[in-house]
Design an enzyme around this catalytic site. Structure first.
Site, PDB file in Angstrom:
ATOM      1  CG  ASP A 191      -9.786  -2.893  -4.422  1.00 36.77           C
ATOM      2  OD1 ASP A 191     -10.425  -3.940  -4.509  1.00 36.77           O
ATOM      3  OD2 ASP A 191      -9.523  -2.135  -3.790  1.00 36.77           O
TER       4      ASP A 191
ATOM      5  NE  ARG B  67      -4.024  -1.816   2.272  1.00 40.36           N
ATOM      6  CZ  ARG B  67      -4.411  -2.352   3.265  1.00 40.36           C
ATOM      7  NH1 ARG B  67      -3.891  -1.919   4.325  1.00 40.36           N
ATOM      8  NH2 ARG B  67      -5.182  -3.514   3.621  1.00 40.36           N
TER       9      ARG B  67
ATOM     10  CE1 TYR C 119     -13.104  -7.651   1.390  1.00 42.42           C
ATOM     11  CE2 TYR C 119     -11.360  -9.244   0.491  1.00 42.42           C
ATOM     12  CZ  TYR C 119     -11.902  -8.218   1.293  1.00 42.42           C
ATOM     13  OH  TYR C 119     -10.743  -7.702   2.052  1.00 42.42           O
TER      14      TYR C 119
ATOM     15  NE  ARG D  22      -7.174   4.978   3.159  1.00 45.63           N
ATOM     16  CZ  ARG D  22      -7.785   4.637   4.030  1.00 45.63           C
ATOM     17  NH1 ARG D  22      -8.998   4.915   4.340  1.00 45.63           N
ATOM     18  NH2 ARG D  22      -7.479   3.131   4.543  1.00 45.63           N
TER      19      ARG D  22
END
Length: 354
Positions: free
Chosen positions: A77, A27, A154, A31
């Protein structure tokens, strides 16, 4: 394509000599970086960012511009494959990923097609091509996919879960149905990763984020077996260069020996396992990637350096180690601390490669 100017990552993954231990962070395009947040704002939404090759390229390169990292990882993703299968991926603020059409029945499983990477997933493949061009050989590009088991969690749950009740219910009540679904996902992952390699990915990683929630027997049958199939189906050489494969099961270090038997070149290690013991267990069969606790990056610079030194000492002398966090970098980490980490790895690892 230009020749790699920095091939430390590839060499370490193939257990060849390097001058210092290479580092990248899971990652790393994300963010915690203010420049990422600015691009994400311009994109409008996370999905708009993922599906725009130019913006995906921009955020992939942001950490490379900021830090002397030894690899770039494709910004995307893990749920792109199920989205391309028609499940309708969307993101709820504060809730994580969701699917409009979860997979719950035999008819749902039978309806799953194998997406063509050059059509339904063209935006990812175009991003890979663009990133390779813009990197211009500075560092290698890592492509990736989720593992079939992780994708299935998921897809069956309809989004994130803490209990895994629906997917484990399918595993225990309808194992043959779950196996059919996992086999379809394995075929899709093979095609997807091979398309990334053909477009320019120089190493690939399979993220088995939720393999660690399984029992040992179920891990072997419902997760590892399908990752083994994927490894066997991947292009391992492209443009005359080897393409290493990294396998990462979070919470799965009790199964390292079995993971090493898949034929992967390297195994990701989370922070719950001593790297010296992991190295002893797998010997020289695979390289190891990891395994600093991501929370160390909340600490002061001196503590970060001390913990980096500890991880390097655990692995010890020689090649075959790629430094990484034991999982993704947390979004509220100070970017300066990430810089301390990268610098410390390069500086403190040099004596181990004399």
């Amino acid at each position: 394509m230009p020749k790699l100017k920095n091939d430390r990552l590839i060499r370490a993954l193939l257990r060849q000599p390097v001058d210092v231990t290479p580092i990248w962070m899971m990652r790393q395009a994300g963010r915690y970086l203010p420049e990422y947040r600015e691009t994400r704002k311009r994109a409008g939404s996370f999905m708009d960012l993922c599906t725009n090759p130019e913006l995906a390229c921009e955020v992939t390169l942001q950490p490379i511009e900021r830090y002397p990292l030894d690899a770039a990882i494709l910004f995307s993703d893990i749920l792109t494959i199920p989205d391309a299968m028609g499940l309708g991926l969307y993101f709820e603020e504060g809730e994580g990923p969701r699917f409009h059409k979860p997979v719950r029945t035999a008819a749902d499983v039978e309806a799953l097609g194998n997406p063509d990477p050059e059509t339904e997933l063209r935006y990812v493949i175009d991003a890979v091509r663009l990133i390779r061009r813009e990197l211009d050989g500075r560092v290698p590009l890592i492509g990736f996919s989720g593992s079939p088991w992780t994708l299935a969690t998921y897809m069956v749950e309809g989004g994130s879960t803490k209990s895994f009740s629906r997917v484990k219910g399918m595993l225990y009540n309808e194992p043959a149905l779950l196996h059919r679904m996992l086999a379809k996902l394995a075929d899709a992952v093979i095609d997807y990763l091979n398309a990334q390699i053909a477009a320019g990915a120089q190493a690939v990683m399979i993220f088995d984020t939720w393999g660690g929630v399984l029992t040992p027997g179920d891990y072997a049958g419902f997760s590892l077996e399908y990752m083994r199939r994927i490894v066997a189906g991947l292009t391992r050489e492209h443009d005359g260069e080897k393409v290493p494969v990294i396998l990462f099961t979070k919470g799965g270090c009790q199964w390292l020996e079995a993971m090493a038997d898949t034929g992967a070149d390297a195994l990701g290690i989370d922070w719950s396992t001593d790297l010296a013991l992991a190295r002893k267990r797998v010997g020289d069969r695979v390289a190891l990637q990891g395994n600093l606790d991501p929370a160390v990056l909340y600490a002061a610079s001196a503590v970060i350096r001390e913990r980096v030194a500890g991880v390097l000492a655990q692995f010890g002398p020689g090649s075959g180690h790629v430094f990484n966090l034991g999982h993704g970098i947390n979004p509220d980490v100070d970017p300066e601390h990430a810089g301390v980490l990268v610098e410390a790895v390069h500086e403190l690892s040099r004596p181990y490669h004399q």
